[in-house]
Design a protein around this motif. Structure first.
Motif, PDB file in Angstrom:
ATOM      1  N   THR B  96       0.691  -1.260   0.001  1.00  0.00           N
ATOM      2  CA  THR B  96      -0.272  -0.057  -0.295  1.00  0.00           C
ATOM      3  C   THR B  96       1.168   0.639  -0.248  1.00  0.00           C
ATOM      4  N   THR B  97       2.206   1.361   0.700  1.00  0.00           N
ATOM      5  CA  THR B  97       3.303   2.036   0.559  1.00  0.00           C
ATOM      6  C   THR B  97       3.308   2.901  -0.384  1.00  0.00           C
ATOM      7  N   ALA B  98       4.227   1.527  -1.374  1.00  0.00           N
ATOM      8  CA  ALA B  98       4.504   2.227  -2.934  1.00  0.00           C
ATOM      9  C   ALA B  98       2.871   2.174  -3.593  1.00  0.00           C
ATOM     10  N   ALA B  99       2.273   1.383  -3.783  1.00  0.00           N
ATOM     11  CA  ALA B  99       0.935   2.212  -4.222  1.00  0.00           C
ATOM     12  C   ALA B  99       0.839   3.730  -4.334  1.00  0.00           C
ATOM     13  N   GLU B 100       0.635   3.628  -3.107  1.00  0.00           N
ATOM     14  CA  GLU B 100      -0.150   5.638  -2.265  1.00  0.00           C
ATOM     15  C   GLU B 100       1.269   6.439  -2.813  1.00  0.00           C
ATOM     16  N   SER B 101       2.527   6.568  -3.017  1.00  0.00           N
ATOM     17  CA  SER B 101       3.533   7.032  -2.894  1.00  0.00           C
ATOM     18  C   SER B 101       4.034   7.932  -4.418  1.00  0.00           C
ATOM     19  N   ASP B 102       4.238   9.078  -4.343  1.00  0.00           N
ATOM     20  CA  ASP B 102       4.952   9.345  -5.729  1.00  0.00           C
ATOM     21  C   ASP B 102       6.474   8.547  -5.403  1.00  0.00           C
ATOM     22  N   ILE B 103       6.896   9.122  -4.485  1.00  0.00           N
ATOM     23  CA  ILE B 103       8.519   8.740  -4.693  1.00  0.00           C
ATOM     24  C   ILE B 103       8.624   7.681  -2.830  1.00  0.00           C
ATOM     25  N   VAL B 104       9.792   6.563  -2.822  1.00  0.00           N
ATOM     26  CA  VAL B 104       9.675   5.606  -2.703  1.00  0.00           C
ATOM     27  C   VAL B 104      10.800   5.683  -2.012  1.00  0.00           C
ATOM     28  N   ILE B 105      10.980   5.086  -0.818  1.00  0.00           N
ATOM     29  CA  ILE B 105      12.692   5.490  -0.256  1.00  0.00           C
ATOM     30  C   ILE B 105      12.892   3.780   0.057  1.00  0.00           C
ATOM     31  N   VAL B 106      13.569   2.806  -0.738  1.00  0.00           N
ATOM     32  CA  VAL B 106      13.759   1.956  -0.300  1.00  0.00           C
ATOM     33  C   VAL B 106      14.572   1.635   1.384  1.00  0.00           C
ATOM     34  N   ALA B 107      14.739   1.444   2.373  1.00  0.00           N
ATOM     35  CA  ALA B 107      15.308   1.643   3.936  1.00  0.00           C
ATOM     36  C   ALA B 107      15.223   0.472   4.725  1.00  0.00           C
ATOM     37  N   VAL B 108      14.684  -1.300   3.884  1.00  0.00           N
ATOM     38  CA  VAL B 108      15.356  -2.189   4.416  1.00  0.00           C
ATOM     39  C   VAL B 108      16.467  -2.468   4.661  1.00  0.00           C
ATOM     40  N   PRO B 109      16.476  -3.726   5.930  1.00  0.00           N
ATOM     41  CA  PRO B 109      18.410  -4.376   5.595  1.00  0.00           C
ATOM     42  C   PRO B 109      18.648  -4.980   4.375  1.00  0.00           C
ATOM     43  N   TRP B 110      19.647  -4.797   3.799  1.00  0.00           N
ATOM     44  CA  TRP B 110      20.039  -5.216   2.618  1.00  0.00           C
ATOM     45  C   TRP B 110      19.838  -6.563   2.669  1.00  0.00           C
ATOM     46  N   GLU B 111      19.842  -7.999   3.659  1.00  0.00           N
ATOM     47  CA  GLU B 111      19.347  -9.137   3.063  1.00  0.00           C
ATOM     48  C   GLU B 111      17.884  -9.407   2.827  1.00  0.00           C
ATOM     49  N   GLY B 112      16.673  -9.140   2.762  1.00  0.00           N
ATOM     50  CA  GLY B 112      15.496  -8.447   2.482  1.00  0.00           C
ATOM     51  C   GLY B 112      15.366  -7.863   0.491  1.00  0.00           C
ATOM     52  N   HIS B 113      15.827  -6.893   0.725  1.00  0.00           N
ATOM     53  CA  HIS B 113      16.178  -5.980  -0.588  1.00  0.00           C
ATOM     54  C   HIS B 113      16.020  -6.380  -1.556  1.00  0.00           C
ATOM     55  N   GLY B 114      15.938  -7.829  -2.301  1.00  0.00           N
ATOM     56  CA  GLY B 114      16.331  -8.174  -3.272  1.00  0.00           C
ATOM     57  C   GLY B 114      14.756  -8.421  -3.638  1.00  0.00           C
ATOM     58  N   ASP B 115      13.852  -9.195  -1.947  1.00  0.00           N
ATOM     59  CA  ASP B 115      12.827  -9.833  -2.323  1.00  0.00           C
ATOM     60  C   ASP B 115      12.166  -9.132  -2.105  1.00  0.00           C
ATOM     61  N   LEU B 116      12.010  -8.175  -1.547  1.00  0.00           N
ATOM     62  CA  LEU B 116      11.034  -7.088  -0.955  1.00  0.00           C
ATOM     63  C   LEU B 116      10.232  -6.408  -2.691  1.00  0.00           C
ATOM     64  N   LEU B 117      11.944  -6.273  -3.033  1.00  0.00           N
ATOM     65  CA  LEU B 117      11.582  -5.188  -4.758  1.00  0.00           C
ATOM     66  C   LEU B 117      11.160  -6.352  -5.561  1.00  0.00           C
ATOM     67  N   THR B 118      11.258  -7.382  -5.696  1.00  0.00           N
ATOM     68  CA  THR B 118      10.162  -7.949  -6.692  1.00  0.00           C
ATOM     69  C   THR B 118       9.064  -8.016  -6.289  1.00  0.00           C
ATOM     70  N   ALA B 119       8.529  -8.380  -5.341  1.00  0.00           N
ATOM     71  CA  ALA B 119       7.209  -8.493  -4.335  1.00  0.00           C
ATOM     72  C   ALA B 119       6.666  -7.269  -5.017  1.00  0.00           C
ATOM     73  N   LEU B 120       7.498  -5.912  -5.266  1.00  0.00           N
ATOM     74  CA  LEU B 120       7.022  -5.159  -5.193  1.00  0.00           C
ATOM     75  C   LEU B 120       6.740  -3.792  -6.082  1.00  0.00           C
ATOM     76  N   ARG B 121       7.680  -4.962  -7.648  1.00  0.00           N
ATOM     77  CA  ARG B 121       7.436  -4.819  -9.083  1.00  0.00           C
ATOM     78  C   ARG B 121       6.477  -3.856  -9.193  1.00  0.00           C
ATOM     79  N   GLU B 122       5.586  -4.415  -9.358  1.00  0.00           N
ATOM     80  CA  GLU B 122       3.833  -3.903 -10.056  1.00  0.00           C
ATOM     81  C   GLU B 122       3.662  -2.815  -9.058  1.00  0.00           C
TER      82      GLU B 122
END
Lengths: 252, 252
Positions: B96-122
């Protein structure tokens, strides 16, 4: 994401655990007097080497410019001697420069870095070596970081010079500003890296001799690659802003 | 050694050659008004994410904190809302955060970085994504740079999010200072990297909204690795000087 603060907190605890309580920590701003040391600059006829030699001479340091050709080194030294404050620079071949200096700055192109240091291992034994080489590639998109097999130019120097005290510093300076006699102060901090506190303290003190500069300890040699290759980013800054960018560390 | 100036000179010439003379270069200090944009912070319940969300809200920006759990995000947002200037932060799950924002800052731990972004591509398609992740390892000698297969966290983001406008920024901030309501100004520049001028201009403008900060363009994503891993050096600075170090670029 790992934050510096959290990491710092845990790292600081590790540090306290290993240091005996009886031994107070040394003030990081308390640096030795290096005014009596002779500084050699290998590759001292290139723009960065000349610039550093000039600034160090201007600060009152005895400086030897090194080059493959003693004659070219002598010519460069004579040219610097004509600038205000430039007296006190002399020229020699690289081997003599290394042998006659207390601190030796390595300011040669990356391409010749390994061969030169291999050849000078004996002359550099026991010396403080300051690597300021930035391994970069260039294409039409600008500059990018090369990846030395040893991790960085500084780690290559440390691998080739096991009998020297290898540090890394002076990466982010503008050769244009360094060489310009009209510029009084060089507005930048110098990040100093190394394994041995006494050596990095001396290099920090040397940086601090140059008007406007300050030497700031910034970690071990295994973290030199990013410091060396940050020059690619400063080149982008310089292009975008038509600047000669330097770095300051805040809160220090 | 390659000096920024020489490189800059040649690079600048290349630049002028490719730009038609009729098109004047844009003033790099002229940045767009971003005050109306909504900023999402993925990993907004971590120290850096919280700190950034707080500062951006304090600057008047609408902010959404994202977390895997909407409930935890809501709790963190409610905590920030109690700080002076912290109103205007709300919480949501990451999608929801990604969908409702104009600019999205990615501030997650490196370990979860790839998986999170893959899931939120759309959800992130068409958005400006600001990666501020620093892939670091830690051992008893302190912090060191990890080497992501893609080159950097930012390049991994760009590879996983081909439909987004990926930039990198906000790497060198102290989460302690960001979150401290007693601190009025954050004394640091923010290096902003990216491929597309319009996107990096927007991120620079966003950084400039925070009191004390300034966004400085610092190159393409292929030069993100050294910016990300410079945090290892700042951790060494923080340990040595008991500081919360930041960076300033001089002559800009």
């Amino acid at each position: 994401m790992t934050t510096p603060d959290r990491a710092n907190d845990s790292a600081a605890s590790a540090d306290s655990a290993s240091a005996p309580a009886a031994k107070p920590r040394k003030d990081p701003h308390e640096l030795p007097d290096v005014s009596g040391l002779t500084v050699g600059v290998l590759g001292g006829t290139g723009p960065q080497g000349r610039g550093l030699a000039y600034r160090l001479a201007k600060a009152g340091q005895a400086v030897v410019i090194g080059s493959r050709s003693a004659e070219r080194a002598g010519t460069a030294a004579a040219e610097l001697a004509e600038l205000p404050g430039g007296a006190g620079v002399r020229g020699a071949d690289n081997a003599t420069t290394a042998a006659e200096s207390d601190i030796v700055i390595v300011a040669v192109p990356w391409e010749g870095h390994g061969d030169l240091l291999t050849a000078l291992r004996e002359q550099l034994a026991g010396k403080i070596v300051v690597d300021c080489v930035n391994p970069l590639g260039f294409d039409k998109k600008g500059a990018y970081a090369l990846k030395p097999a040893e991790g960085s130019a500084a780690e290559q120097a440390a691998a080739l010079l096991p009998d020297s005290r290898v540090t890394a510093a002076f990466h982010h300076l503008s050769a244009v500003l360094l060489q310009d006699p009209e510029i009084e102060k060089i507005d930048t901090d110098v990040l100093v890296l190394g394994e041995e506190r006494e050596a990095t303290d001396i290099v920090q003190a040397l940086a601090g001799r140059i008007d406007g500069m300050r030497g700031v300890f910034a970690g071990r040699l295994r973290n030199a690659h990013q410091v060396e290759s940050l020059v690619a980013n400063l080149i982008s800054v310089n292009r975008r802003y038509k600047a000669h960018a330097g770095l300051r560390i805040t809160d220090v």
